[in-house]
Design a protein around this motif. Structure first.
Motif, PDB file in Angstrom:
ATOM      1  N   ARG A 239       9.391  35.126  24.641  1.00 18.58           N
ATOM      2  CA  ARG A 239      10.696  34.232  25.338  1.00 18.58           C
ATOM      3  C   ARG A 239      10.420  32.968  24.753  1.00 18.58           C
ATOM      4  NH1 ARG A 239      12.114  34.095  30.752  1.00 18.58           N
ATOM      5  NH2 ARG A 239       9.913  34.386  31.332  1.00 18.58           N
ATOM      6  N   VAL A 240      11.316  32.033  24.795  1.00 13.60           N
ATOM      7  CA  VAL A 240      11.366  30.446  24.474  1.00 13.60           C
ATOM      8  C   VAL A 240      12.332  29.847  25.463  1.00 13.60           C
ATOM      9  CG1 VAL A 240      13.166  30.968  22.724  1.00 13.60           C
ATOM     10  CG2 VAL A 240      11.582  28.929  22.621  1.00 13.60           C
ATOM     11  N   ALA A 241      11.733  28.870  25.895  1.00 16.79           N
ATOM     12  CA  ALA A 241      12.678  27.796  26.657  1.00 16.79           C
ATOM     13  C   ALA A 241      12.738  26.436  25.946  1.00 16.79           C
ATOM     14  CB  ALA A 241      11.971  27.464  28.286  1.00 16.79           C
ATOM     15  N   VAL A 242      13.869  25.872  26.021  1.00 18.61           N
ATOM     16  CA  VAL A 242      14.268  24.568  25.093  1.00 18.61           C
ATOM     17  C   VAL A 242      14.440  23.547  25.943  1.00 18.61           C
ATOM     18  CG1 VAL A 242      15.509  23.899  23.262  1.00 18.61           C
ATOM     19  CG2 VAL A 242      15.092  26.056  23.338  1.00 18.61           C
ATOM     20  N   LEU A 243      13.459  22.309  25.735  1.00 15.62           N
ATOM     21  CA  LEU A 243      13.643  21.351  26.795  1.00 15.62           C
ATOM     22  C   LEU A 243      14.139  20.210  25.826  1.00 15.62           C
ATOM     23  CD1 LEU A 243      10.736  21.040  29.047  1.00 15.62           C
ATOM     24  CD2 LEU A 243      12.925  21.894  29.688  1.00 15.62           C
ATOM     25  N   ASN A 244      15.002  19.441  26.605  1.00 16.38           N
ATOM     26  CA  ASN A 244      15.507  18.007  25.944  1.00 16.38           C
ATOM     27  C   ASN A 244      15.891  16.970  26.723  1.00 16.38           C
ATOM     28  OD1 ASN A 244      16.650  16.166  24.112  1.00 16.38           O
ATOM     29  ND2 ASN A 244      18.866  16.949  24.647  1.00 16.38           N
ATOM     30  N   VAL A 257      17.197  33.486  20.842  1.00 20.83           N
ATOM     31  CA  VAL A 257      17.579  32.029  20.447  1.00 20.83           C
ATOM     32  C   VAL A 257      17.517  31.447  19.107  1.00 20.83           C
ATOM     33  CG1 VAL A 257      16.299  29.830  21.279  1.00 20.83           C
ATOM     34  CG2 VAL A 257      16.724  31.482  22.763  1.00 20.83           C
ATOM     35  N   PHE A 258      16.683  32.239  18.247  1.00 18.60           N
ATOM     36  CA  PHE A 258      16.705  31.507  16.953  1.00 18.60           C
ATOM     37  C   PHE A 258      17.714  32.044  16.090  1.00 18.60           C
ATOM     38  CE2 PHE A 258      12.309  30.449  18.151  1.00 18.60           C
ATOM     39  CZ  PHE A 258      12.061  29.154  17.412  1.00 18.60           C
ATOM     40  N   GLU A 259      18.267  33.234  16.157  1.00 24.62           N
ATOM     41  CA  GLU A 259      19.636  33.739  15.500  1.00 24.62           C
ATOM     42  C   GLU A 259      20.703  33.514  16.116  1.00 24.62           C
ATOM     43  OE1 GLU A 259      18.813  38.150  14.977  1.00 24.62           O
ATOM     44  OE2 GLU A 259      16.756  37.853  13.850  1.00 24.62           O
ATOM     45  N   ARG A 260      20.946  33.390  17.306  1.00 21.25           N
ATOM     46  CA  ARG A 260      22.227  33.160  18.027  1.00 21.25           C
ATOM     47  C   ARG A 260      21.988  32.161  19.132  1.00 21.25           C
ATOM     48  NH1 ARG A 260      21.524  38.436  17.808  1.00 21.25           N
ATOM     49  NH2 ARG A 260      21.159  38.663  19.940  1.00 21.25           N
ATOM     50  N   PRO A 261      21.577  30.919  18.624  1.00 19.25           N
ATOM     51  CA  PRO A 261      21.448  29.771  19.859  1.00 19.25           C
ATOM     52  C   PRO A 261      22.686  29.294  20.289  1.00 19.25           C
ATOM     53  CG  PRO A 261      21.102  28.873  17.610  1.00 19.25           C
ATOM     54  CD  PRO A 261      21.500  30.591  17.207  1.00 19.25           C
ATOM     55  N   GLU A 262      22.912  29.249  21.743  1.00 18.71           N
ATOM     56  CA  GLU A 262      24.269  28.856  22.270  1.00 18.71           C
ATOM     57  C   GLU A 262      24.199  27.347  22.269  1.00 18.71           C
ATOM     58  OE1 GLU A 262      24.242  31.117  25.880  1.00 18.71           O
ATOM     59  OE2 GLU A 262      24.259  33.070  24.775  1.00 18.71           O
ATOM     60  N   ASN A 263      23.610  26.788  22.905  1.00 12.83           N
ATOM     61  CA  ASN A 263      23.607  25.194  23.163  1.00 12.83           C
ATOM     62  C   ASN A 263      23.357  24.236  21.717  1.00 12.83           C
ATOM     63  OD1 ASN A 263      21.869  22.446  23.821  1.00 12.83           O
ATOM     64  ND2 ASN A 263      23.055  23.434  25.851  1.00 12.83           N
ATOM     65  N   PRO A 264      24.235  23.317  21.707  1.00  7.41           N
ATOM     66  CA  PRO A 264      24.203  22.506  20.598  1.00  7.41           C
ATOM     67  C   PRO A 264      23.035  21.871  20.260  1.00  7.41           C
ATOM     68  CG  PRO A 264      26.136  22.268  22.005  1.00  7.41           C
ATOM     69  CD  PRO A 264      25.435  23.041  22.672  1.00  7.41           C
ATOM     70  N   TYR A 265      22.301  21.729  21.227  1.00  7.20           N
ATOM     71  CA  TYR A 265      21.034  20.972  20.887  1.00  7.20           C
ATOM     72  C   TYR A 265      19.935  21.946  20.212  1.00  7.20           C
ATOM     73  CZ  TYR A 265      16.302  19.043  21.706  1.00  7.20           C
ATOM     74  OH  TYR A 265      15.208  18.425  21.426  1.00  7.20           O
ATOM     75  N   ASP A 476       8.649  14.963  15.052  1.00  6.74           N
ATOM     76  CA  ASP A 476       9.312  16.041  15.563  1.00  6.74           C
ATOM     77  C   ASP A 476      10.115  16.433  14.526  1.00  6.74           C
ATOM     78  OD1 ASP A 476       8.513  16.296  18.098  1.00  6.74           O
ATOM     79  OD2 ASP A 476       9.824  14.476  18.494  1.00  6.74           O
ATOM     80  N   VAL A 477      10.719  17.849  14.493  1.00  6.58           N
ATOM     81  CA  VAL A 477      11.205  18.266  13.348  1.00  6.58           C
ATOM     82  C   VAL A 477      12.527  17.707  13.007  1.00  6.58           C
ATOM     83  CG1 VAL A 477      10.241  20.729  13.178  1.00  6.58           C
ATOM     84  CG2 VAL A 477      12.271  20.057  14.959  1.00  6.58           C
ATOM     85  N   SER A 478      13.373  17.221  13.847  1.00  5.51           N
ATOM     86  CA  SER A 478      14.527  16.739  13.627  1.00  5.51           C
ATOM     87  C   SER A 478      14.418  15.248  13.074  1.00  5.51           C
ATOM     88  CB  SER A 478      15.666  16.555  14.900  1.00  5.51           C
ATOM     89  OG  SER A 478      14.860  15.707  15.890  1.00  5.51           O
ATOM     90  N   ILE A 479      13.214  14.490  13.555  1.00  2.00           N
ATOM     91  CA  ILE A 479      13.175  13.071  12.976  1.00  2.00           C
ATOM     92  C   ILE A 479      12.395  13.263  11.728  1.00  2.00           C
ATOM     93  CG2 ILE A 479      11.691  10.987  13.500  1.00  2.00           C
ATOM     94  CD1 ILE A 479      13.804  11.509  15.543  1.00  2.00           C
ATOM     95  N   GLN A 480      11.725  14.333  11.548  1.00  2.00           N
ATOM     96  CA  GLN A 480      10.998  14.646  10.319  1.00  2.00           C
ATOM     97  C   GLN A 480      12.155  14.797   9.126  1.00  2.00           C
ATOM     98  OE1 GLN A 480       9.620  18.894   8.950  1.00  2.00           O
ATOM     99  NE2 GLN A 480       7.545  17.652   9.364  1.00  2.00           N
ATOM    100  N   LYS A 481      13.298  15.593   9.379  1.00  2.00           N
ATOM    101  CA  LYS A 481      14.051  15.719   8.443  1.00  2.00           C
ATOM    102  C   LYS A 481      14.780  14.389   7.962  1.00  2.00           C
ATOM    103  CE  LYS A 481      18.450  18.568   7.862  1.00  2.00           C
ATOM    104  NZ  LYS A 481      19.378  19.437   8.760  1.00  2.00           N
TER     105      LYS A 481
END
Length: 551
Positions: A239-244, A257-265, A476-481
């Motif tokens: 299981r995975v929990a996503v924090l922001n 979570v990876f195939e059908r993420p619901e939250n925009p973040y 982080d991955v988004s900053i890396q991009k």
């Protein structure tokens, strides 16, 4: 979504804040999360999301000044006993939990391990905490067995090694052995693979899975993995929990979570893999950097007998390549393969060490090895470097204006104050930093902003060649991009040549026209990036790429 297993640890309305009144800032905000017996849960998010503070709280290791509220209920996997609130325990009581029932593997083993004691003695100490009546000989045998179980070669010999005498992967394994010495019910692993190569990352996670299976004999150990590496989460977690920014954005089964993420973040995080958008290299582009039969060795350390010098340690062996204008060559390989030594040799930064350099390094048609110091200094404006850790490479005592203009003071001393400031502002605009940053210091910026400042410092001298030594591995991955997109845009605009050193195959694939694969200082494969990744010829390359894809 709750765990389908008996509850082991449960955060209820858990918050951590700093400051008071209007200045109070929540680092973790009303978190509800449950970890079941024998479960693997990943807590993911970018820097500043509250991951590490969440992990430290059950052991009451939160920073001084932190205000903690809510409850963290610990049942120890025993349904017959009422769960205890870890936040209400005294220091003496929480010490009975630390290590014995909840253990932690920290991100940087070199910092977490005591440099004054051997690795074996530090594990023995943990063994004796769990079994205080055990004899010294039995505790040493138990420590050696833990080293063997965690995959460290020659455990009897490594027992007597100090932390600095082990590789990064071996130090991390020693940390895991120490954490497992007390047979904990919950293992918290805080970024346990960040500093490791892809193959070592998989080995460490596979090792944790294997040790978890073995623990089923005494009830089963749960693992809470703290990471920002989404590929590792896919490979490891149930299981995975996503924090922001301290808020729980999404919680569910990993695949869901990876195939059908619901939250925009979460969607943005999952889709943050770097994008390949390279301009083709012009057919008649000039060669800007060239090496021929480049070999680097250091004095050996192992005794070769009386009156004999120990054999030299060969780090690079006859490496040759040509880097053209507007081209990126990616250099990939495991730790110890010679990647960073190649970068330092190209930059001419090995001259003051004990390194012996053989072969040629031509920069803009000039033999780098034969240039006089003054001539080499004059050429340094054409050959710049961006390092892995922007915080370590920027002086904390200089503001942004001083950091970026330092190269101008050396190479263009005749510029007026107004001209210097104008150039600095122009280059800051190029990298997306506001002029208000001029008087600020590195610690006042995020990791991505610091790396942009490092890029600006290199580009202000208008170089033709940039050596990029793991330029995004600390981000982080988004900053890396974002940073990779910036480097791609700058390459197109100024026709820059990049030598990119990385262990991240996704970064190499997105940024490189050609790839060089190093193993033990030798080039084992070299060719077009897409062709080489799809059809590697050497077994080593296949294993390296397979590990990267799985990770």
């Amino acid at each position: 979504m709750k765990a389908n297993l008996p509850s082991l640890l449960r955060y209820e309305d858990f918050s951590i804040s700093f400051g008071s009144g209007r200045r109070e800032k929540f680092a973790v905000n009303h978190l509800d999360l449950e970890i079941g017996v024998g479960e693997r849960v990943a807590l993911v998010g970018e820097s500043g999301s509250g991951k590490t503070l969440t992990a430290l709280a059950p052991l009451r290791l939160e920073p001084e000044g932190a205000k903690v509220s809510g409850r963290i209920l610990w049942s120890g996997g025993q349904s017959s006993k009422a769960p205890m609130d870890l936040l209400s325990l005294s220091n003496q009581d929480i010490r009975q939990i630390r290590g014995r029932e909840i253990a932690m593997v920290f991100q940087e083993p070199m910092t977490a391990l005591n440099p004054l004691f051997t690795v074996g003695n530090q594990i023995v100490e943990a063994v004796q905490v769990y079994e205080p009546l055990i004899s010294k000989a039995a505790s040493v045998a138990a420590a050696i067995e833990l080293l063997r179980k965690t995959g460290i070669p020659e455990p009897e010999k490594r027992f007597h090694s100090y932390p600095h005498q082990l590789s990064g992967g071996q130090r991390q394994r020693a940390m895991i052995a120490m954490a497992l010495a007390c047979k904990p019910r919950l293992l918290i692993a805080d970024e346990p693979t960040t500093a490791l190569d892809v193959s070592l990352r998989l080995q460490i996670l596979d090792l944790l899975k294997e040790l978890q299976e073995e623990s089923r004999d005494h009830g089963g150990m749960a693992i809470l993995l703290i990471t920002h590496d989404l590929n590792l989460v896919k490979h490891f977690a149930q299981r995975v929990a996503v924090l922001n920014q301290g808020n729980l954005m999404e919680l569910g089964a990993t695949r869901q979570v990876f195939e059908r993420p619901e939250n925009p973040y979460t969607k943005a995080l999952v889709n943050s893999e770097p994008v390949r958008d390279l301009a083709p290299v012009m057919p008649l582009a000039p060669v800007l950097l060239k090496t021929e039969n480049l070999s680097v060795s250091y004095p050996g350390t192992e005794s070769a007998g009386w009156f004999k010098k120990p054999p030299r340690h060969q780090v690079l062996r006859k490496v040759g390549f040509e880097l053209k204008q507007g081209q990126t060559i990616g250099v990939i390989g495991e730790s110890g393969s010679g990647k960073t030594t190649l970068g330092m040799a190209v930059l001419g930064l090995l001259g003051d060490t004990a390194a012996q350099i053989i072969g040629e390094v031509d920069v803009l048609g000039q033999d780098w090895q034969k240039l006089k110091p003054a001539e080499r200094r004059a050429m340094r404006s054409s050959l710049q470097v961006i390092f892995q850790d922007p915080f370590g490479s920027l002086s904390p005592r200089m503001n942004v204006m001083q950091i970026i203009s330092e190269g101008l003071d050396v190479h263009f001393p005749g510029l007026s104050v107004a001209e210097r400031e104008s150039r600095v502002l122009d280059i800051l605009r190029e990298v997306g930093i506001d002029r208000s940053a001029l008087t600020r210091y590195p610690h006042e910026f995020s990791g991505g902003q610091r790396q942009r400042i490092a890029i600006a410092r290199a580009l202000i001298l208008k170089p033709q060649i940039l050596v990029l030594d793991e330029p995004t591995s600390a981000l982080d991955v988004s900053i890396q991009k974002q940073v990779l997109a910036l480097l791609t845009e700058l390459q197109k605009k100024y026709n820059l040549a990049y030598l990119m050193i990385s262990h991240d195959l996704a970064v190499i694939r997105a940024m490189s026209h050609e790839v060089m694969v190093l193993k033990a200082g030798k080039v084992v494969e070299f060719g077009d990036t897409e062709t080489l990744i799809k059809h590697p010829r050497q077994t080593y390359t296949k294993e390296l790429f397979a590990a990267a894809e799985l990770a």
